[in-house]
Scaffold this motif. Sequence first.
Motif, PDB file in Angstrom:
ATOM      1  N   MET A  91       0.832  -1.204   0.000  1.00 29.82           N
ATOM      2  CA  MET A  91       0.000   0.000   0.000  1.00 29.82           C
ATOM      3  C   MET A  91       0.871   1.260   0.000  1.00 29.82           C
ATOM      4  SD  MET A  91      -2.818  -1.004   2.901  1.00 29.82           S
ATOM      5  CE  MET A  91      -3.984  -2.350   2.700  1.00 29.82           C
ATOM      6  N   SER A  92       0.318   2.367  -0.495  1.00 32.27           N
ATOM      7  CA  SER A  92       1.013   3.650  -0.443  1.00 32.27           C
ATOM      8  C   SER A  92       0.968   4.204   0.969  1.00 32.27           C
ATOM      9  CB  SER A  92       0.363   4.649  -1.395  1.00 32.27           C
ATOM     10  OG  SER A  92      -0.930   5.020  -0.918  1.00 32.27           O
ATOM     11  N   VAL A  93       1.885   5.112   1.284  1.00 34.73           N
ATOM     12  CA  VAL A  93       1.897   5.691   2.620  1.00 34.73           C
ATOM     13  C   VAL A  93       0.626   6.491   2.869  1.00 34.73           C
ATOM     14  CG1 VAL A  93       3.171   7.782   1.946  1.00 34.73           C
ATOM     15  CG2 VAL A  93       3.300   6.935   4.316  1.00 34.73           C
ATOM     16  N   MET A 112      10.147   2.470  10.564  1.00 30.28           N
ATOM     17  CA  MET A 112      11.221   3.452  10.535  1.00 30.28           C
ATOM     18  C   MET A 112      12.242   3.240   9.432  1.00 30.28           C
ATOM     19  SD  MET A 112      10.268   5.673  12.538  1.00 30.28           S
ATOM     20  CE  MET A 112      11.721   6.683  12.248  1.00 30.28           C
ATOM     21  N   GLY A 113      11.884   2.522   8.360  1.00 26.29           N
ATOM     22  CA  GLY A 113      12.801   2.422   7.238  1.00 26.29           C
ATOM     23  C   GLY A 113      12.288   1.486   6.165  1.00 26.29           C
ATOM     24  N   SER A 114      12.732   1.722   4.941  1.00 23.12           N
ATOM     25  CA  SER A 114      12.397   0.824   3.843  1.00 23.12           C
ATOM     26  C   SER A 114      13.150  -0.485   4.021  1.00 23.12           C
ATOM     27  CB  SER A 114      12.772   1.466   2.504  1.00 23.12           C
ATOM     28  OG  SER A 114      12.080   2.676   2.316  1.00 23.12           O
ATOM     29  N   LYS A 151      11.151  10.882   3.434  1.00 17.08           N
ATOM     30  CA  LYS A 151      10.028  11.743   3.072  1.00 17.08           C
ATOM     31  C   LYS A 151       8.708  11.141   3.565  1.00 17.08           C
ATOM     32  CE  LYS A 151       7.853  14.054  -0.882  1.00 17.08           C
ATOM     33  NZ  LYS A 151       7.909  14.261  -2.366  1.00 17.08           N
ATOM     34  N   ASP A 152       8.542   9.832   3.400  1.00 14.88           N
ATOM     35  CA  ASP A 152       7.332   9.152   3.873  1.00 14.88           C
ATOM     36  C   ASP A 152       7.181   9.294   5.390  1.00 14.88           C
ATOM     37  OD1 ASP A 152       6.788   8.251   1.290  1.00 14.88           O
ATOM     38  OD2 ASP A 152       7.712   6.291   1.624  1.00 14.88           O
ATOM     39  N   GLU A 158       4.325  14.548  10.413  1.00  7.64           N
ATOM     40  CA  GLU A 158       3.679  15.857  10.314  1.00  7.64           C
ATOM     41  C   GLU A 158       2.165  15.724  10.292  1.00  7.64           C
ATOM     42  OE1 GLU A 158       5.550  17.534   6.882  1.00  7.64           O
ATOM     43  OE2 GLU A 158       7.283  18.290   8.021  1.00  7.64           O
ATOM     44  N   THR A 159       1.660  14.620   9.715  1.00 10.79           N
ATOM     45  CA  THR A 159       0.217  14.386   9.681  1.00 10.79           C
ATOM     46  C   THR A 159      -0.317  14.010  11.052  1.00 10.79           C
ATOM     47  OG1 THR A 159       0.304  13.666   7.367  1.00 10.79           O
ATOM     48  CG2 THR A 159      -1.616  12.981   8.649  1.00 10.79           C
ATOM     49  N   LEU A 160       0.351  13.102  11.735  1.00 10.61           N
ATOM     50  CA  LEU A 160      -0.190  12.544  12.974  1.00 10.61           C
ATOM     51  C   LEU A 160       0.206  13.321  14.219  1.00 10.61           C
ATOM     52  CD1 LEU A 160       0.073   8.725  12.238  1.00 10.61           C
ATOM     53  CD2 LEU A 160      -1.864  10.269  11.910  1.00 10.61           C
ATOM     54  N   ASN A 161       1.298  14.079  14.174  1.00 10.19           N
ATOM     55  CA  ASN A 161       1.647  14.897  15.335  1.00 10.19           C
ATOM     56  C   ASN A 161       0.519  15.861  15.678  1.00 10.19           C
ATOM     57  OD1 ASN A 161       4.120  13.697  15.719  1.00 10.19           O
ATOM     58  ND2 ASN A 161       5.333  15.400  14.899  1.00 10.19           N
TER      59      ASN A 161
END
Length: 309
Positions: A91-93, A112-114, A151-152, A158-161
Amino acid sequence: MAASKIIITCAITGSIHTPSMSPHLPVTAEEIADSAVEAAEAGAAIVHLHARNAADGRPDQSPEAFEPILRSIKQRSDVVCNLTTGGAPFMSVEERLRPAAVWKPEVASLNMGSMNFALFPMLKRFKEFKHDWEPAMLAGTEDLVFRNTFKDIRYALETLNETGARYEFECYDTSHLHNLNHFYREGLVKGPLFIQTVFGLLGGIGAHPDEVMHMKRTADRLFGDQYRWSVLGAGRSQMPIAAMAAAMGGNVRVGLEDSLWLGAGTLADTNAAQVRRVRQIIEGLGLEVATPEDARKILGLKGGDRVGF
């Protein structure tokens, strides 16, 4: 990072195991909610939640799929609800973040990482499947990178903070701890960090005790007293790694997402059975299991009255 009380997290269903692998894997919203409440009654302070399509069991990361699960759990339990942002590796982020962004939980997981996220070896163990998507999904992981770029991760934070959520930082290798340290030093995350070190998944670090110690030493060096350590052992590694970490004062995660088994050759018939087993280990060491309210204090959570469900 020894805790006075040990937090048990229970990961109820996940997206790794498929319905054909165990008749006990929760699939419908009702099954997932019931299993979460049973796990909480057995001693889990946190339940880590995924949703599934009720018809065929495939992962479903729509906010609508989570709503009946969350509302049912909240009506019956004060357990801390932790929503996945991992979803499923294909799935996309943006898709993976939607449930946590909408429902604003106390805790959201964050990878925390690919990494290579290899499930295809399960095709050697499991030969018969109810749904065509199951073997296709497993086979596809031989050529799959689970994307979690800087970036993900920044986008997720930034979205969830803004929602006041804190995080279960899932770290599958040493580099993931260093990635987390980058965001910690930038001020996008603050202590106490809840770090879930993951062992035994092909594509991540192994499950040898030396590797458990290596991850803990690295986290100690990077974060000092600003983190709370937890462990997750995949498959047969689940209970041995939980026992090792508990003996060191670490927190533990169990559940059918991480292992379908209670012991060699014995399927766990419920998530609660795994919680009871790991609770026996913890209490056998003379340690105390944390309640949901204890977990909220230990992790600095916002409280169940400030979620979106």
